[in-house]
Design a protein around this motif. Structure first.
Motif, PDB file in Angstrom:
ATOM      1  N   ASN A  35     -16.267  -4.554  13.234  1.00  0.00           N
ATOM      2  CA  ASN A  35     -16.504  -3.337  13.271  1.00  0.00           C
ATOM      3  C   ASN A  35     -14.983  -2.633  14.311  1.00  0.00           C
ATOM      4  OD1 ASN A  35     -18.639  -2.552  12.265  1.00  0.00           O
ATOM      5  ND2 ASN A  35     -19.913  -2.661  13.726  1.00  0.00           N
ATOM      6  N   LEU A  36     -14.653  -3.462  15.349  1.00  0.00           N
ATOM      7  CA  LEU A  36     -13.440  -3.043  16.049  1.00  0.00           C
ATOM      8  C   LEU A  36     -12.259  -2.919  15.316  1.00  0.00           C
ATOM      9  CD1 LEU A  36     -14.225  -4.901  19.459  1.00  0.00           C
ATOM     10  CD2 LEU A  36     -14.159  -2.353  18.981  1.00  0.00           C
ATOM     11  N   ILE A  37     -12.135  -4.162  14.464  1.00  0.00           N
ATOM     12  CA  ILE A  37     -10.931  -4.158  13.403  1.00  0.00           C
ATOM     13  C   ILE A  37     -11.112  -3.023  12.517  1.00  0.00           C
ATOM     14  CG2 ILE A  37     -10.010  -5.647  11.606  1.00  0.00           C
ATOM     15  CD1 ILE A  37     -10.879  -8.071  13.350  1.00  0.00           C
ATOM     16  N   SER A  38     -12.118  -2.724  12.074  1.00  0.00           N
ATOM     17  CA  SER A  38     -12.077  -1.671  10.779  1.00  0.00           C
ATOM     18  C   SER A  38     -11.907  -0.407  11.579  1.00  0.00           C
ATOM     19  CB  SER A  38     -13.108  -1.736   9.895  1.00  0.00           C
ATOM     20  OG  SER A  38     -14.204  -1.913  10.404  1.00  0.00           O
ATOM     21  N   LEU A  39     -12.271  -0.105  12.724  1.00  0.00           N
ATOM     22  CA  LEU A  39     -11.861   1.070  13.547  1.00  0.00           C
ATOM     23  C   LEU A  39     -10.425   1.225  13.849  1.00  0.00           C
ATOM     24  CD1 LEU A  39     -14.391   1.637  16.334  1.00  0.00           C
ATOM     25  CD2 LEU A  39     -13.776   3.340  14.503  1.00  0.00           C
ATOM     26  N   ARG A  40      -9.969  -0.003  14.207  1.00  0.00           N
ATOM     27  CA  ARG A  40      -8.441  -0.031  14.697  1.00  0.00           C
ATOM     28  C   ARG A  40      -7.572  -0.012  13.439  1.00  0.00           C
ATOM     29  NH1 ARG A  40      -5.132   1.453  17.928  1.00  0.00           N
ATOM     30  NH2 ARG A  40      -3.125   0.439  17.911  1.00  0.00           N
ATOM     31  N   GLU A  41      -8.288  -0.336  12.253  1.00  0.00           N
ATOM     32  CA  GLU A  41      -7.298  -0.158  10.856  1.00  0.00           C
ATOM     33  C   GLU A  41      -7.333   1.400  10.628  1.00  0.00           C
ATOM     34  OE1 GLU A  41      -9.344  -2.366   7.617  1.00  0.00           O
ATOM     35  OE2 GLU A  41      -8.008  -1.817   6.390  1.00  0.00           O
ATOM     36  N   LYS A  42      -8.510   1.851  10.695  1.00  0.00           N
ATOM     37  CA  LYS A  42      -8.308   3.471  10.320  1.00  0.00           C
ATOM     38  C   LYS A  42      -7.369   3.990  11.269  1.00  0.00           C
ATOM     39  CE  LYS A  42     -13.010   4.321   8.507  1.00  0.00           C
ATOM     40  NZ  LYS A  42     -14.034   3.953   9.170  1.00  0.00           N
ATOM     41  N   GLU A  43      -7.370   3.751  12.742  1.00  0.00           N
ATOM     42  CA  GLU A  43      -6.379   4.379  13.444  1.00  0.00           C
ATOM     43  C   GLU A  43      -4.791   4.295  13.039  1.00  0.00           C
ATOM     44  OE1 GLU A  43      -8.894   3.921  17.509  1.00  0.00           O
ATOM     45  OE2 GLU A  43      -7.270   2.597  17.492  1.00  0.00           O
ATOM     46  N   ILE A  44      -4.655   2.696  13.035  1.00  0.00           N
ATOM     47  CA  ILE A  44      -3.214   2.552  12.526  1.00  0.00           C
ATOM     48  C   ILE A  44      -2.877   3.365  11.206  1.00  0.00           C
ATOM     49  CG2 ILE A  44      -1.659   0.656  11.510  1.00  0.00           C
ATOM     50  CD1 ILE A  44      -3.240  -1.358  13.501  1.00  0.00           C
ATOM     51  N   ILE A  45      -3.703   3.455  10.039  1.00  0.00           N
ATOM     52  CA  ILE A  45      -3.352   4.004   9.010  1.00  0.00           C
ATOM     53  C   ILE A  45      -3.078   5.414   9.333  1.00  0.00           C
ATOM     54  CG2 ILE A  45      -4.495   4.878   6.676  1.00  0.00           C
ATOM     55  CD1 ILE A  45      -5.354   2.255   6.410  1.00  0.00           C
ATOM     56  N   GLU A  46      -3.987   5.981  10.007  1.00  0.00           N
ATOM     57  CA  GLU A  46      -3.852   7.553  10.301  1.00  0.00           C
ATOM     58  C   GLU A  46      -2.484   7.921  11.125  1.00  0.00           C
ATOM     59  OE1 GLU A  46      -4.610  11.552  10.914  1.00  0.00           O
ATOM     60  OE2 GLU A  46      -5.416  10.065   9.564  1.00  0.00           O
ATOM     61  N   SER A  47      -2.205   6.805  12.239  1.00  0.00           N
ATOM     62  CA  SER A  47      -0.964   7.077  12.955  1.00  0.00           C
ATOM     63  C   SER A  47       0.351   6.969  11.952  1.00  0.00           C
ATOM     64  CB  SER A  47      -0.801   6.426  14.218  1.00  0.00           C
ATOM     65  OG  SER A  47      -0.137   4.987  14.006  1.00  0.00           O
ATOM     66  N   GLU A  48       0.070   6.026  11.006  1.00  0.00           N
ATOM     67  CA  GLU A  48       1.339   5.645  10.029  1.00  0.00           C
ATOM     68  C   GLU A  48       1.439   7.096   9.296  1.00  0.00           C
ATOM     69  OE1 GLU A  48       1.106   1.960   8.157  1.00  0.00           O
ATOM     70  OE2 GLU A  48       1.909   0.775   9.841  1.00  0.00           O
ATOM     71  N   TYR A  49       0.586   7.462   8.933  1.00  0.00           N
ATOM     72  CA  TYR A  49       0.567   8.638   7.902  1.00  0.00           C
ATOM     73  C   TYR A  49       1.047   9.825   8.754  1.00  0.00           C
ATOM     74  CZ  TYR A  49      -1.215  12.287   5.096  1.00  0.00           C
ATOM     75  OH  TYR A  49      -1.471  13.491   4.092  1.00  0.00           O
ATOM     76  N   GLN A  50       0.557  10.041  10.014  1.00  0.00           N
ATOM     77  CA  GLN A  50       1.464  10.997  10.806  1.00  0.00           C
ATOM     78  C   GLN A  50       2.817  10.997  11.038  1.00  0.00           C
ATOM     79  OE1 GLN A  50       0.022  13.846  11.792  1.00  0.00           O
ATOM     80  NE2 GLN A  50      -1.965  13.494  11.260  1.00  0.00           N
ATOM     81  N   LYS A  51       3.170   9.633  11.327  1.00  0.00           N
ATOM     82  CA  LYS A  51       4.551   9.387  11.586  1.00  0.00           C
ATOM     83  C   LYS A  51       5.420   9.802  10.174  1.00  0.00           C
ATOM     84  CE  LYS A  51       4.453   5.402  14.396  1.00  0.00           C
ATOM     85  NZ  LYS A  51       4.764   3.967  14.176  1.00  0.00           N
ATOM     86  N   LYS A  52       4.870   9.248   8.975  1.00  0.00           N
ATOM     87  CA  LYS A  52       5.388   9.630   7.622  1.00  0.00           C
ATOM     88  C   LYS A  52       5.652  11.089   7.768  1.00  0.00           C
ATOM     89  CE  LYS A  52       5.338   8.245   3.007  1.00  0.00           C
ATOM     90  NZ  LYS A  52       4.556   8.449   1.824  1.00  0.00           N
ATOM     91  N   LEU A  53       4.538  11.994   7.939  1.00  0.00           N
ATOM     92  CA  LEU A  53       4.676  13.098   7.742  1.00  0.00           C
ATOM     93  C   LEU A  53       5.636  13.946   8.843  1.00  0.00           C
ATOM     94  CD1 LEU A  53       0.664  14.750   7.881  1.00  0.00           C
ATOM     95  CD2 LEU A  53       2.533  14.534   6.177  1.00  0.00           C
ATOM     96  N   GLU A  54       5.706  13.347   9.805  1.00  0.00           N
ATOM     97  CA  GLU A  54       6.651  13.788  10.789  1.00  0.00           C
ATOM     98  C   GLU A  54       8.199  13.772  10.386  1.00  0.00           C
ATOM     99  OE1 GLU A  54       6.016  12.609  14.953  1.00  0.00           O
ATOM    100  OE2 GLU A  54       4.087  13.425  14.681  1.00  0.00           O
ATOM    101  N   SER A  55       8.400  12.535   9.851  1.00  0.00           N
ATOM    102  CA  SER A  55       9.575  12.122   9.228  1.00  0.00           C
ATOM    103  C   SER A  55      10.205  12.827   8.249  1.00  0.00           C
ATOM    104  CB  SER A  55       9.729  10.746   9.237  1.00  0.00           C
ATOM    105  OG  SER A  55       9.116  10.290   7.966  1.00  0.00           O
ATOM    106  N   GLU A  56       9.217  13.274   7.327  1.00  0.00           N
ATOM    107  CA  GLU A  56       9.640  13.950   6.051  1.00  0.00           C
ATOM    108  C   GLU A  56       9.225  15.700   6.269  1.00  0.00           C
ATOM    109  OE1 GLU A  56       6.920  12.280   3.137  1.00  0.00           O
ATOM    110  OE2 GLU A  56       8.066  10.765   3.101  1.00  0.00           O
ATOM    111  N   SER A  57       9.003  15.942   7.282  1.00  0.00           N
ATOM    112  CA  SER A  57       8.519  17.485   7.697  1.00  0.00           C
ATOM    113  C   SER A  57      10.029  18.406   7.483  1.00  0.00           C
ATOM    114  CB  SER A  57       8.031  17.551   8.908  1.00  0.00           C
ATOM    115  OG  SER A  57       9.028  17.591   9.817  1.00  0.00           O
TER     116      SER A  57
END
Ligand code: PHE
Length: 339
Positions: A70-92
């Motif tokens: 469970n901890l791993i899948s929670l962390r997985e979601k967090e990482i995917i979300e933060s990478e997505y945010q980073k991508k959004l910022e760099s492409e903004s």
């Protein structure tokens, strides 16, 4: 054994928190709950425990496994979300930034001056006439009363394409073409390119003239002078006058050269007019009766005037350009100034 389980869960928990990429997370996953993990090792050792302890311990191992997963899948979601945010910022897109300007071209100074000249003459009742750049000797010389041995016909002045085919050396060819096809009254101008074998700071092998031709009954030299004066004032301003000097052209009689008061010093004398106070503008004269006769116009009844002005010269004076070659080099830095 129980303590070991608790310790595995604790280190797994803190390791998972420190992972920031999906790749590293995958490595952790196999380390903690994969086939070769410590937890799996516990399961394999289940058989060594007393029988009554086995179910409870098996349960406990599975629970820890589940929690880590469970901890791993929670962390997985967090990482995917933060990478997505980073991508959004760099492409903004910064919508407050000014847009990229698209450069729009502009009319060439020669075209601009040509249009201005056309407008002036059209406003005085002239029509625009055109003729071909590639001409024959009849229209460029013969019909203009220019004898076969005239120096202008020389190869060193005229670009011949073939025996009787040449690049027109003057827009006076168009007065011939107009008089061939129209009876007076005639009142035309003809702006266009001309070609002569010369090349220096004030002569280009391709240049531009505007020809004017007015033919009717009772047209006089005074009409010519009047029209020239009106034109130069409209083109260069009220302070500018024109004057004429005796000259010779084969197709006009009498002939004259046209000067205007220097547009820089207004007659006082400066480097532009080489101290004379006057600038050369072109040629003019009364249409020679021989030309009328060649073209079948009654020279007893009609008179007319013609003049030819250098358009390049007018553009150079208007924009203070000192070398004619600048007009034909197509240097963007030069052309941009005429927007
Ligand atoms: N065509 C003459 C030239 O090129 C100028 C001119 C035009 C002279 C009309 C008289 C009349 O020099």
């Amino acid at each position: 054994m129980k303590e070991k389980l608790v310790r595995v869960l604790q280190t797994a928990n803190s390791d998972i928190k420190e992972v920031y990429s999906l790749h590293d997370l995958l490595l952790l996953k196999s380390r903690y709950i994969g086939k070769k993990s410590e937890l799996n090792g516990f399961m394999q050792k289940l058989g060594t425990l007393p029988k009554d302890e086995r179910p409870a311990f098996g349960k406990a191992v599975n629970k820890v496994k589940e929690e880590i997963s469970n901890l791993i899948s929670l962390r997985e979601k967090e990482i995917i979300e933060s990478e997505y945010q980073k991508k959004l910022e760099s492409e903004s897109i910064d919508i407050t930034m000014p847009g990229r300007k698209r450069e729009i071209g502009s009319l060439h100074p020669i075209s601009k001056v040509m249009q201005e000249i056309e407008d002036i003459f059209i406003s005085m009742g002239f029509e625009i006439a055109e003729g071909p750049d590639i001409e024959d000797e009849f229209h460029n010389f013969d019909a203009l009363n220019t004898p076969a041995d005239h120096p202008a016909r020389d190869l060193s002045d005229t670009f011949y394409i073939d025996d009787d085919v040449l690049l027109r050396t003057q827009t006076s060819t168009v007065q011939v073409r107009v008089m061939e096809n129209h009876k007076p009254p005639i009142k035309i101008i003809s702006p266009g390119s001309c070609y002569r074998n010369e090349n220096d700071a004030s002569h280009s092998p391709m240049f531009h003239q505007v020809e004017a031709l007015v033919v009717d009954e009772n047209i006089t030299f005074a009409d010519l002078q009047d029209m020239l004066n009106i034109f130069v004032k409209k083109m260069f301003g009220d302070k500018i006058e024109s004057r004429i000097r005796p000259h010779f052209f084969p197709f006009t009689e009498p002939s004259a050269e046209i000067d205007i008061i220097c547009v820089k010093c207004y007659g006082a004398g400066c480097n532009l007019c080489k101290g004379s106070g006057w600038l050369e503008m072109g040629g003019a004269g009364m249409v020679d009766p021989n030309v009328f006769d060649i073209l079948g116009i009654d020279s007893e009844k009609y008179t007319g005037y013609a003049f030819g002005l250098g358009i390049d010269r007018i553009a150079m004076l208007k924009y203070r350009i000192t070398d004619i070659r600048l007009l034909y080099e197509n240097d963007i830095r030069f052309l941009k100034q005429f927007k």
